[in-house]
Design a protein around this motif. Structure first.
Motif, mmCIF file in Angstrom:
data_model
loop_
_atom_site.group_PDB
_atom_site.id
_atom_site.type_symbol
_atom_site.label_atom_id
_atom_site.label_comp_id
_atom_site.label_asym_id
_atom_site.label_seq_id
_atom_site.Cartn_x
_atom_site.Cartn_y
_atom_site.Cartn_z
ATOM 1 N N PRO A 27 0.827 -1.204 0.000
ATOM 2 C CA PRO A 27 0.000 0.000 0.000
ATOM 3 C C PRO A 27 0.865 1.259 0.000
ATOM 4 C CG PRO A 27 -0.793 -1.587 1.621
ATOM 5 C CD PRO A 27 0.535 -2.082 1.142
ATOM 6 N N ALA A 28 0.426 2.263 -0.785
ATOM 7 C CA ALA A 28 1.186 3.509 -0.867
ATOM 8 C C ALA A 28 0.946 4.347 0.371
ATOM 9 C CB ALA A 28 0.766 4.291 -2.114
ATOM 10 N N ALA A 29 1.959 5.116 0.758
ATOM 11 C CA ALA A 29 1.811 6.041 1.873
ATOM 12 C C ALA A 29 0.850 7.145 1.499
ATOM 13 C CB ALA A 29 3.180 6.623 2.249
ATOM 14 N N ALA A 30 0.217 7.719 2.504
ATOM 15 C CA ALA A 30 -0.789 8.746 2.235
ATOM 16 C C ALA A 30 -0.187 9.948 1.529
ATOM 17 C CB ALA A 30 -1.434 9.166 3.556
ATOM 18 N N ASP A 31 1.093 10.248 1.808
ATOM 19 C CA ASP A 31 1.714 11.426 1.225
ATOM 20 C C ASP A 31 2.616 11.089 0.044
ATOM 21 O OD1 ASP A 31 3.627 10.087 2.604
ATOM 22 O OD2 ASP A 31 4.458 11.857 3.627
ATOM 23 N N ALA A 32 2.421 9.912 -0.567
ATOM 24 C CA ALA A 32 3.266 9.534 -1.701
ATOM 25 C C ALA A 32 3.055 10.481 -2.866
ATOM 26 C CB ALA A 32 2.955 8.098 -2.132
ATOM 27 N N ALA A 33 4.131 10.735 -3.624
ATOM 28 C CA ALA A 33 4.048 11.615 -4.788
ATOM 29 C C ALA A 33 3.208 10.961 -5.875
ATOM 30 C CB ALA A 33 5.456 11.903 -5.321
ATOM 31 N N PRO A 34 2.497 11.751 -6.694
ATOM 32 C CA PRO A 34 1.714 11.194 -7.791
ATOM 33 C C PRO A 34 2.645 10.608 -8.845
ATOM 34 C CG PRO A 34 1.782 13.587 -7.940
ATOM 35 C CD PRO A 34 2.393 13.217 -6.617
ATOM 36 N N PRO A 35 2.160 9.687 -9.670
ATOM 37 C CA PRO A 35 3.010 9.106 -10.704
ATOM 38 C C PRO A 35 3.460 10.150 -11.706
ATOM 39 C CG PRO A 35 0.706 8.531 -11.044
ATOM 40 C CD PRO A 35 0.790 9.147 -9.680
ATOM 41 N N ALA A 36 4.670 9.971 -12.236
ATOM 42 C CA ALA A 36 5.199 10.899 -13.232
ATOM 43 C C ALA A 36 4.398 10.774 -14.520
ATOM 44 C CB ALA A 36 6.672 10.580 -13.509
ATOM 45 N N PRO A 37 4.222 11.891 -15.271
ATOM 46 C CA PRO A 37 3.509 11.811 -16.545
ATOM 47 C C PRO A 37 4.292 10.969 -17.547
ATOM 48 C CG PRO A 37 4.584 13.948 -16.286
ATOM 49 C CD PRO A 37 4.703 13.242 -14.968
ATOM 50 N N ALA A 38 3.568 10.462 -18.535
ATOM 51 C CA ALA A 38 4.217 9.662 -19.574
ATOM 52 C C ALA A 38 5.269 10.492 -20.297
ATOM 53 C CB ALA A 38 3.176 9.162 -20.562
ATOM 54 N N ALA A 39 6.385 9.858 -20.599
ATOM 55 C CA ALA A 39 7.474 10.565 -21.265
ATOM 56 C C ALA A 39 7.117 10.877 -22.706
ATOM 57 C CB ALA A 39 8.739 9.706 -21.224
ATOM 58 N N ALA A 40 7.642 12.029 -23.190
ATOM 59 C CA ALA A 40 7.401 12.423 -24.578
ATOM 60 C C ALA A 40 8.159 11.503 -25.516
ATOM 61 C CB ALA A 40 7.830 13.867 -24.786
ATOM 62 N N GLY A 41 7.649 11.403 -26.748
ATOM 63 C CA GLY A 41 8.295 10.524 -27.704
ATOM 64 C C GLY A 41 8.319 11.114 -29.090
ATOM 65 N N THR A 42 9.074 10.447 -29.969
ATOM 66 C CA THR A 42 9.117 10.805 -31.386
ATOM 67 C C THR A 42 8.462 9.694 -32.188
ATOM 68 O OG1 THR A 42 11.144 12.106 -31.129
ATOM 69 C CG2 THR A 42 10.622 11.307 -33.342
ATOM 70 N N ILE A 43 7.517 10.066 -33.013
ATOM 71 C CA ILE A 43 6.822 9.115 -33.866
ATOM 72 C C ILE A 43 7.352 9.288 -35.283
ATOM 73 C CG2 ILE A 43 4.591 8.286 -34.681
ATOM 74 C CD1 ILE A 43 3.317 9.739 -32.275
ATOM 75 N N GLU A 44 8.057 8.296 -35.775
ATOM 76 C CA GLU A 44 8.624 8.343 -37.129
ATOM 77 C C GLU A 44 7.597 7.805 -38.120
ATOM 78 O OE1 GLU A 44 12.569 9.722 -35.996
ATOM 79 O OE2 GLU A 44 11.470 9.660 -37.900
ATOM 80 N N VAL A 45 7.322 8.582 -39.172
ATOM 81 C CA VAL A 45 6.359 8.133 -40.179
ATOM 82 C C VAL A 45 6.944 8.290 -41.577
ATOM 83 C CG1 VAL A 45 4.428 8.766 -38.699
ATOM 84 C CG2 VAL A 45 5.211 10.365 -40.428
ATOM 85 N N SER A 46 6.507 7.419 -42.475
ATOM 86 C CA SER A 46 6.991 7.490 -43.860
ATOM 87 C C SER A 46 5.890 7.216 -44.877
ATOM 88 C CB SER A 46 8.141 6.500 -44.067
ATOM 89 O OG SER A 46 7.723 5.177 -43.790
ATOM 90 N N THR A 47 4.657 6.984 -44.418
ATOM 91 C CA THR A 47 3.545 6.763 -45.338
ATOM 92 C C THR A 47 2.354 7.597 -44.897
ATOM 93 O OG1 THR A 47 2.506 4.935 -44.131
ATOM 94 C CG2 THR A 47 4.300 4.367 -45.657
ATOM 95 N N ALA A 48 1.397 7.782 -45.813
ATOM 96 C CA ALA A 48 0.197 8.545 -45.495
ATOM 97 C C ALA A 48 -0.605 7.868 -44.387
ATOM 98 C CB ALA A 48 -0.660 8.711 -46.745
ATOM 99 N N ALA A 49 -0.692 6.557 -44.428
ATOM 100 C CA ALA A 49 -1.438 5.831 -43.397
ATOM 101 C C ALA A 49 -0.797 6.019 -42.026
ATOM 102 C CB ALA A 49 -1.509 4.353 -43.745
ATOM 103 N N GLU A 50 0.531 5.974 -41.970
ATOM 104 C CA GLU A 50 1.233 6.185 -40.716
ATOM 105 C C GLU A 50 1.008 7.603 -40.202
ATOM 106 O OE1 GLU A 50 4.868 3.039 -41.610
ATOM 107 O OE2 GLU A 50 5.300 5.163 -41.425
ATOM 108 N N LEU A 51 0.989 8.569 -41.116
ATOM 109 C CA LEU A 51 0.786 9.949 -40.709
ATOM 110 C C LEU A 51 -0.611 10.140 -40.120
ATOM 111 C CD1 LEU A 51 1.506 12.897 -40.444
ATOM 112 C CD2 LEU A 51 0.993 13.203 -42.880
ATOM 113 N N LYS A 52 -1.626 9.587 -40.772
ATOM 114 C CA LYS A 52 -2.987 9.717 -40.239
ATOM 115 C C LYS A 52 -3.091 9.082 -38.855
ATOM 116 C CE LYS A 52 -5.503 10.249 -44.560
ATOM 117 N NZ LYS A 52 -6.603 9.779 -45.428
ATOM 118 N N SER A 53 -2.460 7.950 -38.672
ATOM 119 C CA SER A 53 -2.473 7.287 -37.371
ATOM 120 C C SER A 53 -1.746 8.123 -36.326
ATOM 121 C CB SER A 53 -1.838 5.905 -37.482
ATOM 122 O OG SER A 53 -1.780 5.266 -36.226
#
Length: 329
Positions: A27-53
């Motif tokens: 069990p977490a302590a009552a004063d535990a820090a909140p979870p860190a936000p998700a880390a930023a990333g780079t999305i590499e795309v090379s097709t139109a379908a990948e870009l739309k996604s």
């Protein structure tokens, strides 16, 4: 889908992840820090379908990187980011979004996006920005369109267009091919305020004004741009580089050549609008202008309640003069 996301996780984040695994079930302590936000990333795309996604799946802080190549279709983003965690769409000028109609790139509610480096061509309009605050469009090329190049609309306030090239627009011949369009005609509800248009090259062969600043918008700045009006059609009064119909704009240090009539104009399409514009440091070459005024800066509806300031630092070559109102030192 071949989209690849490269996560950028700090050493601190990695340590926290390991610690979380080691203490699973405790069990977490009552004063535990909140979870860190998700880390930023780079999305590499090379097709139109990948870009739309990628446009659909990107999260605040992410970068979508386009490989050089052609991306046929119409592309849309609707995820809002934040000032401290922008979403960036980037590539070189050889990453070309090619539309067969409609909008090349539509940022619909996609606040705090940065679009950088890419080329947008084909279709009705190039980059359409709707209901999106703080959008930055940087070093893009926009051309080969039936109508306007870049449009800030539906109260897309605080936007920036900079270091970009726009040409060959308005190919449907109706005089509706502005290089940059801010706001909406015949309405005061579109508060696309504080838009800055800086250091761009607009023209030649732009079928409307290089820049059209609509009634209902206020407080923008147009500075350091270069205009070439070769190709103005004269339809729908597209006979100047800039038409200011909004309030309290600053128009400074721009350079223009080739126009069918005046260099810069103000108009009051709605009562109380087209007022408060400041012009300074603009250079106008009216050689070859064919209109009946041929002024560098033509001001309409000038009054004590609807003023315009034209500074003496503006200059004009040829034509019939600098302006139709008094000049301020």
């Amino acid at each position: 889908m071949r989209t690849r996301r490269t996560l950028l996780i700090s050493a601190l984040g990695a340590t926290a992840a390991l610690a979380a695994t080691a203490t699973a079930g405790i069990p977490a302590a009552a004063d535990a820090a909140p979870p860190a936000p998700a880390a930023a990333g780079t999305i590499e795309v090379s097709t139109a379908a990948e870009l739309k996604s990628a446009l659909t799946s990107a999260s605040p802080g992410d970068t979508i990187h386009l490989a050089d190549g052609t991306y046929p279709g119409n592309f849309k983003a609707s995820t809002a980011a934040s000032p401290g965690a922008r979403i960036t769409l980037t590539g070189s000028s050889k990453a070309v979004l090619t539309a067969g109609g409609g909008y090349g790139l539509h940022l619909n509610g996609a606040s705090y996006w940065t679009v950088k480096g890419v080329t947008v061509t084909g279709g009705q309009k190039g980059i359409m920005i709707d209901s999106a605050k703080g959008v930055v469009v940087d070093t893009v090329t926009v051309h080969g369109l039936d109508m306007e190049g870049v449009h800030f609309r539906k109260s897309s306030s605080g936007g920036v267009l900079t270091n970009s090239r726009i040409y060959d627009t308005g190919n449907d011949g109706r005089g509706m091919g502005e290089g940059v369009y801010v706001g909406t005609a015949n309405t005061l509800s579109d508060k696309s305020d504080g838009v800055q248009i800086l250091g761009n090259t607009i023209g030649p062969d732009v079928g409307g004004e290089a820049i059209d600043l609509k009634e209902g918008t206020t407080g923008g700045r147009v500075a350091g741009n270069t205009f070439d009006g070769k190709g103005l059609t004269g339809n729908h009064y597209d006979d100047s580089w800039i038409d200011v119909k909004g309030n309290n704009y600053v128009i400074e240090n721009n350079t223009g050549k080739n126009t069918t009539n005046n260099g810069y104009e103000t108009h009051s399409q709605q009562s109380g609008w087209g007022c408060g514009t400041v012009f300074r440091g603009n250079e106008s070459n009216l050689s070859g202008a064919t209109g009946d005024k041929q002024l560098a800066i033509n001001v309409t509806n000038f009054s004590g309640s609807c003023g315009t300031t034209v500074h003496a630092s503006n200059t004009v070559t040829a034509g019939k003069g600098l302006t139709n109102i008094g000049v301020t030192p």
